[in-house]
Design an enzyme around this catalytic site. Sequence first.
Site, PDB file in Angstrom:
ATOM      1  N   ASP A   1      -9.790   3.034   1.971  1.00  0.00           N
ATOM      2  CA  ASP A   1      -9.701   2.420   3.306  1.00  0.00           C
ATOM      3  C   ASP A   1     -10.177   3.366   4.400  1.00  0.00           C
ATOM      4  O   ASP A   1     -10.827   2.951   5.355  1.00  0.00           O
ATOM      5  CB  ASP A   1      -8.238   2.089   3.636  1.00  0.00           C
ATOM      6  CG  ASP A   1      -7.811   0.750   3.076  1.00  0.00           C
ATOM      7  OD1 ASP A   1      -8.690  -0.071   2.764  1.00  0.00           O
ATOM      8  OD2 ASP A   1      -6.594   0.535   2.947  1.00  0.00           O
TER       9      ASP A   1
ATOM     10  N   LYS B   1       0.800  -1.238   0.000  1.00  0.00           N
ATOM     11  CA  LYS B   1       0.000   0.000   0.000  1.00  0.00           C
ATOM     12  C   LYS B   1       0.829   1.284   0.000  1.00  0.00           C
ATOM     13  O   LYS B   1       0.395   2.304  -0.533  1.00  0.00           O
ATOM     14  CB  LYS B   1      -0.940   0.017   1.218  1.00  0.00           C
ATOM     15  CG  LYS B   1      -2.104  -0.927   1.056  1.00  0.00           C
ATOM     16  CD  LYS B   1      -3.026  -0.870   2.254  1.00  0.00           C
ATOM     17  CE  LYS B   1      -4.192  -1.801   2.027  1.00  0.00           C
ATOM     18  NZ  LYS B   1      -5.131  -1.837   3.125  1.00  0.00           N
TER      19      LYS B   1
HETATM   20  P1  ATR Z   1      -0.101  -2.604   5.206  1.00  0.00           P
HETATM   21  O1  ATR Z   1       0.460  -1.733   4.168  1.00  0.00           O
HETATM   22  O2  ATR Z   1      -1.249  -3.415   4.688  1.00  0.00           O
HETATM   23  O3  ATR Z   1      -0.467  -1.921   6.469  1.00  0.00           O
HETATM   24  P2  ATR Z   1       2.539  -3.274   6.002  1.00  0.00           P
HETATM   25  O4  ATR Z   1       2.967  -1.981   5.407  1.00  0.00           O
HETATM   26  O5  ATR Z   1       3.360  -4.491   5.707  1.00  0.00           O
HETATM   27  O6  ATR Z   1       1.060  -3.624   5.562  1.00  0.00           O
HETATM   28  O7  ATR Z   1       2.421  -3.073   7.581  1.00  0.00           O
HETATM   29  C1  ATR Z   1       2.221  -4.145   8.411  1.00  0.00           C
HETATM   30  C2  ATR Z   1       2.213  -3.677   9.870  1.00  0.00           C
HETATM   31  O8  ATR Z   1       2.062  -4.844  10.673  1.00  0.00           O
HETATM   32  C3  ATR Z   1       3.500  -3.024  10.302  1.00  0.00           C
HETATM   33  O9  ATR Z   1       3.209  -2.055  11.272  1.00  0.00           O
HETATM   34  C4  ATR Z   1       4.270  -4.169  10.955  1.00  0.00           C
HETATM   35  O10 ATR Z   1       5.180  -3.792  11.961  1.00  0.00           O
HETATM   36  P3  ATR Z   1       6.690  -3.325  11.599  1.00  0.00           P
HETATM   37  O11 ATR Z   1       6.583  -1.899  11.177  1.00  0.00           O
HETATM   38  O12 ATR Z   1       7.414  -3.517  12.878  1.00  0.00           O
HETATM   39  O13 ATR Z   1       7.160  -4.238  10.503  1.00  0.00           O
HETATM   40  C5  ATR Z   1       3.144  -4.910  11.606  1.00  0.00           C
HETATM   41  N1  ATR Z   1       3.482  -6.307  11.836  1.00  0.00           N
HETATM   42  C6  ATR Z   1       3.592  -7.283  10.918  1.00  0.00           C
HETATM   43  N2  ATR Z   1       3.932  -8.437  11.518  1.00  0.00           N
HETATM   44  C7  ATR Z   1       4.038  -8.178  12.844  1.00  0.00           C
HETATM   45  C8  ATR Z   1       4.344  -8.960  14.005  1.00  0.00           C
HETATM   46  N3  ATR Z   1       4.599 -10.272  13.887  1.00  0.00           N
HETATM   47  N4  ATR Z   1       4.344  -8.357  15.200  1.00  0.00           N
HETATM   48  C9  ATR Z   1       4.065  -7.035  15.328  1.00  0.00           C
HETATM   49  N5  ATR Z   1       3.764  -6.242  14.275  1.00  0.00           N
HETATM   50  C10 ATR Z   1       3.756  -6.800  13.062  1.00  0.00           C
END
Ligand code: ATR
Length: 484
Positions: A322, A286
């Site tokens: 969204d 995104k």
């Molecule tokens: P989107 O664009 O759909 O929001 P994204 O940009 O990949 O997807 O963001 C995913 C979010 O989920 C991020 O905030 C990520 O945290 P990080 O910034 O630390 O990467 C969070 N996230 C994904 N897996 C996670 C996990 N196992 N524990 C905590 N946060 C997680």
Amino acid sequence: MICLTLMESSIEANLEVLENNRPYIDMVELRLDMLIDPLMIPPDTVKLKFGIPAIISFRKKVDGGKYEGNEDQRRLVLYTWSKYGFDFVDLELGTFFPEIEKSVLESGKKIIRSYHNFDMVPDNLEDIIRELSSRPGEIAKVAVYPYTSKDALKLFEVYDKVKDIKDKIILGMGEFGLPSRILYKKLGSMLSFCSSQEKSGAPGHISPLDMKNLYRVDKINSLTAVYGIIGNPVMHSKSPQLHNTAYEKARIDAVYIPFIVDNIDCFLKLAKLLVIDGFSVTVPHKVDIMDYLDEKSPELDTILSCNTVVLKGGLLKGFNTDSAGFLKPLLSLVDVSKINNCAVIGAGGAARAVISALKSIGKDVSIFNRSELRAVKLAAETGSRYYPVTRLDLLDGYDLIVQTTTVGMAPNEAETPVQGYKFRRGQIAYDIIYTPLKTKFLKDAESEGAVIIGGMEMLTTQGKEQFEIFTNRPFPSEEQKENF
Ligand code: ATR
């Protein structure tokens, strides 16, 4: 034609699978290698009971089948069965069974000359297809396995190169190959294979019901508009149900396909090849997709995250639905005037849309995230505060907690990003995940007496707006939700 691959070990079981799926298919492929003793079965009765065109194949292990015996036995089985009026006999590239070929062609039936590669999309795919179709009366079939967006692009580029070959079946396996199975007709393949839900004939097979009723693959033609969703993962997405059902209701000749994407550059090349008119964007693209946009709808300037792209004349225009999708259930279910401050878990593209929505109704936001760098940047850009997601002790101070990460999404349903946090009574917990409908985050909140909001209504609302952006038509009806 939609062809159901029959993979059971007995004819009775295969017939049961066929009867369960008969309304959705046009023909079957009987995998002789899966049968316990194919020489003990009378082929003529089987053909009669099928009652629709049928392919017989006898796959060796190297070609993705079960057979590990010698070639003489394989030849005998195929020869015996091919005598009984099956419409197509599948023989692999390199298989040399002249007596079978002769008798099949003399009886007016056809040979499918096949090539399988479970490891890759070979660079010389075009040459392979030309070799497969070099003999008169034979239909070329390739099934190759793309493992990346780059592989998928390589596969889709070949269709144009071999468009002079009339009789062909070119399909990709696995998730990256899925669009080739749905768009087979538009791409010039004679048929597409599918398997019953219980047993998959090849990686990435879609169920006959979804082939026929969800994607309507047999109705897709060169004029059908193609839309889709890009993400990784993406197969869990309910957007194909929402959009495809709406196209059918609104009588729009269009299809909406899940595209697993690990490289946006490759996908955009693919989008141009397939003449895709628009696509939804989900995790994790995104924010990154923003760099590729030629034009931006005004809301993107504040949200800096895009979930909707329209492709026109080779140019990409981005939108975000969204934010509005997130607000609608919140405004209708709770009295937002009573919310003083909000915690947003996550700092990705979805979090951006949520923060923007909350700011638009004048709310104060704190971001709780795993990694500091991303969250600090987002906090600075949006005028929010940042805390590590481990600071569960602070969460009690927030009236609304919004969960925007992928943590807790199926199949990892036992997870929550705030493990151990005890919600307080009256607090509002909003999870934008919709698979499962009730995440662990929401279950924990509910058990402590918090108000919970799941992600399904947000999905429907943002999808509805997306549909209108894609098609310039009003969304058909509110009954849409019933289809989930
Ligand atoms: P989107 O664009 O759909 O929001 P994204 O940009 O990949 O997807 O963001 C995913 C979010 O989920 C991020 O905030 C990520 O945290 P990080 O910034 O630390 O990467 C969070 N996230 C994904 N897996 C996670 C996990 N196992 N524990 C905590 N946060 C997680």
